[in-house]
Design an enzyme around this catalytic site. Structure first.
Site, PDB file in Angstrom:
ATOM      1  N   ALA A 124       4.460   3.894  10.583  1.00 56.98           N
ATOM      2  CA  ALA A 124       5.361   2.714  10.109  1.00 56.98           C
ATOM      3  C   ALA A 124       6.211   2.215  10.803  1.00 56.98           C
ATOM      4  O   ALA A 124       6.290   2.683  11.905  1.00 56.98           O
ATOM      5  CB  ALA A 124       6.280   3.699   8.863  1.00 56.98           C
ATOM      6  N   LYS A 125       6.754   1.079  10.330  1.00 50.18           N
ATOM      7  CA  LYS A 125       7.755   0.479  10.972  1.00 50.18           C
ATOM      8  C   LYS A 125       8.858  -0.387  10.164  1.00 50.18           C
ATOM      9  O   LYS A 125       8.255  -0.652   8.874  1.00 50.18           O
ATOM     10  CB  LYS A 125       7.292  -0.622  12.070  1.00 50.18           C
ATOM     11  CG  LYS A 125       8.004  -1.059  13.082  1.00 50.18           C
ATOM     12  CD  LYS A 125       8.172  -0.076  14.364  1.00 50.18           C
ATOM     13  CE  LYS A 125       8.549  -0.392  15.393  1.00 50.18           C
ATOM     14  NZ  LYS A 125       8.638   0.530  16.668  1.00 50.18           N
ATOM     15  N   GLY A 126       9.776  -0.744  10.342  1.00 48.05           N
ATOM     16  CA  GLY A 126      10.780  -1.540   9.822  1.00 48.05           C
ATOM     17  C   GLY A 126      11.687  -2.445  10.566  1.00 48.05           C
ATOM     18  O   GLY A 126      11.721  -2.428  11.783  1.00 48.05           O
TER      19      GLY A 126
END
Ligand code: NAD
Length: 439
Positions: A124-126
């Site tokens: 994931a990444k944000g």
């Protein structure tokens, strides 16, 4: 059962690759890489289609009351690329150029990275599109808390565990953990990693990515039969990763001949005084190399650093630094990708043709996520390790992963990047296949 799933996928999904996604930039590079690997692995087209698209993309509006009383609305993202191998894992980035495609690319890279070092996570990444350099600490704190509240429905210790990335740090993670704790009215520390030690952080986490880069460099040097003490190293980027990699490699016996950051670079063919440089950076108000002077040290630009005379080049700043225009001039025989995506696809081909060994980012900089995994394990068990235990386990995983990638790449007669991606994609695809398609 497996045959049935594969046939269904083949029947229903062969036309999924409509180019609704932008093919340029880092996301384009990541997709091209996946397509190439899928062809070589003869991956089922349905599974290929699944891996080509993030599982879940959340875009949020983040209103923040600024210090002057005006309201600003920032755009934030949390993207989960794959949860096939476990809860999603990946950092939170604050930067003016954060955008959907960049976050997608970085989320996919996290899936491959966790798979290549074989830790039980998806990717994931944000991020929030903002310029933290123009904001006060209070504004960043309020933005972090509102952003956390907005992405809370999809994060969690068994769902998705954020961590620091560019322009975020252990303080940001502390605010995130506290926000969730306040809203849930209980202590929730296992929701993020990279926290301060008193809040359930792990010893050794801060240095982990740089330490992992140093361990990988040592393993590669063993394979090419070169001693650490005969090795010269140039490091681009002197932040968390670059400075720790330079410091640990220097302690191992390497000569660090060049370092640089946003303010420029330093070069001494006889070796820089890394301890002295670290003291200078610690005392600089913005923690920069700017203003450092010592006998025998010349100033160089970032462009010059990339092509300077050194055996090993470690890009540890931003993406796309080594491109088709400067790759022909790189003098190093080995490149250890400490940054995410520092080499463009065009440059990669040139470097391969020139016989330069490139250890890809998904392996070289995985030390950070490995120790994040240790932090999560310690938090879940409420049982904390000493620093030696963290470092020994990190070394065990990095050495094992390097060996698997190096031997696999030799066996398949492919460059290390391709070998690492083939191993990683195969592991994620294996998990997707084993789960089957819900419902
Ligand atoms: P950081 O913000 O601590 O340091 C970045 C460094 O790069 C700074 O020294 C900065 O001055 C320098 N820099 C920025 N722009 C530059 C430019 N144009 N030319 C030269 N230098 C420039 O960030 P970090 O945590 O060290 O991360 C560096 C890279 O490593 C990023 O690509 C990040 O995604 C990646 N990475 C970080 C971690 C981690 O644990 N921190 C883990 C995996 C990958």
């Amino acid at each position: 059962m497996e045959t049935q799933i594969q046939e269904t996928l083949l029947d229903t999904q062969p036309t999924l690759f409509v180019s609704e996604q932008t093919e340029g930039g880092l996301w384009g590079t990541v997709l091209n890489q996946l397509d190439d690997v899928a062809r070589r692995l003869k991956l089922n087209p349905g599974i290929h289609a699944i891996l080509r698209q993030p599982e879940r993309e959340l875009t949020v509006a983040v209103p923040v009351m600024m210090d002057d009383g005006l309201i600003k609305v920032f755009t934030g993202y949390r993207i989960q690329h794959s949860s096939a191998r476990g809860p999603c894992k990946g950092g939170i980035r604050y930067h003016p150029e954060v955008n959907l495609d960049e976050v997608r690319a970085l989320a996919s890279l996290m899936s491959w990275k966790c798979a290549v070092v074989n830790i039980p996570y998806g990717g994931a990444k944000g991020g929030v599109r903002c310029d933290p350099a123009q904001m006060s600490e209070d504004e960043v704190c309020r933005m972090t808390r509102r952003f956390t509240a907005m992405i809370m429905p999809i994060i969690g210790a068994k769902r998705d565990i954020p961590a620091p990335d560019v322009n975020t740090n252990s303080q940001t993670m502390a605010w995130m953990a506290d926000t969730v704790s306040m809203l849930e009215r209980k202590t929730v520390i296992d929701i993020v990693t990279g926290k301060p030690i008193p809040l359930g952080g792990s010893l050794g986490r801060t240095e982990a990515t740089g330490r992992g880069v140093a361990i990988i460099t040592e393993e590669l040097l063993k394979r090419v039969g070169q001693n650490l003490s005969d090795t010269t190293v140039a490091v681009q980027g002197y932040g968390n990763v670059g400075s720790n990699a330079a410091t640990i490699l220097n302690q191992m016996g390497c000569k660090i001949v060049a370092v640089s950051d946003i303010s420029g670079g330093l070069y001494n063919p006889h070796g820089l005084d890394i301890a002295g440089i670290n003291k200078h950076v610690a005392a600089h108000p913005q923690r920069l190399l700017e203003g450092y002077e010592a006998p025998g040290v010349d100033g160089i630009t970032n462009a010059e650093l990339l092509t300077c005379d050194a055996n090993v080049l470690i890009p540890a700043a931003l993406e796309h630094q080594i491109r088709a225009d400067n790759a022909p001039d790189v003098q190093a025989k080995m490149i250890i990708e400490a940054a995410n995506g520092p080499t463009t696809r065009g440059a990669d081909e040139i470097l391969n043709d020139r016989g330069i060994i490139v250890v890809p980012d998904i392996l070289a900089n995985a030390g950070g996520v490995v120790v994040s995994y240790f932090e999560w394990v310690q938090d879940l068990q409420c049982f904390f390790w000493d620093e030696d235990e963290v470092n020994q386990n990190l070394k065990r995983i990095m050495v094992r992963s390097f060996k698997q990638v190096y031997d696999f790449a030799q066996e398949q007669v492919v460059p290390l990047r391709l070998g690492a991606y083939m191993l990683a994609v195969d592991r994620v695809a294996g998990a997707v296949r084993a789960r089957g398609i819900f419902p």
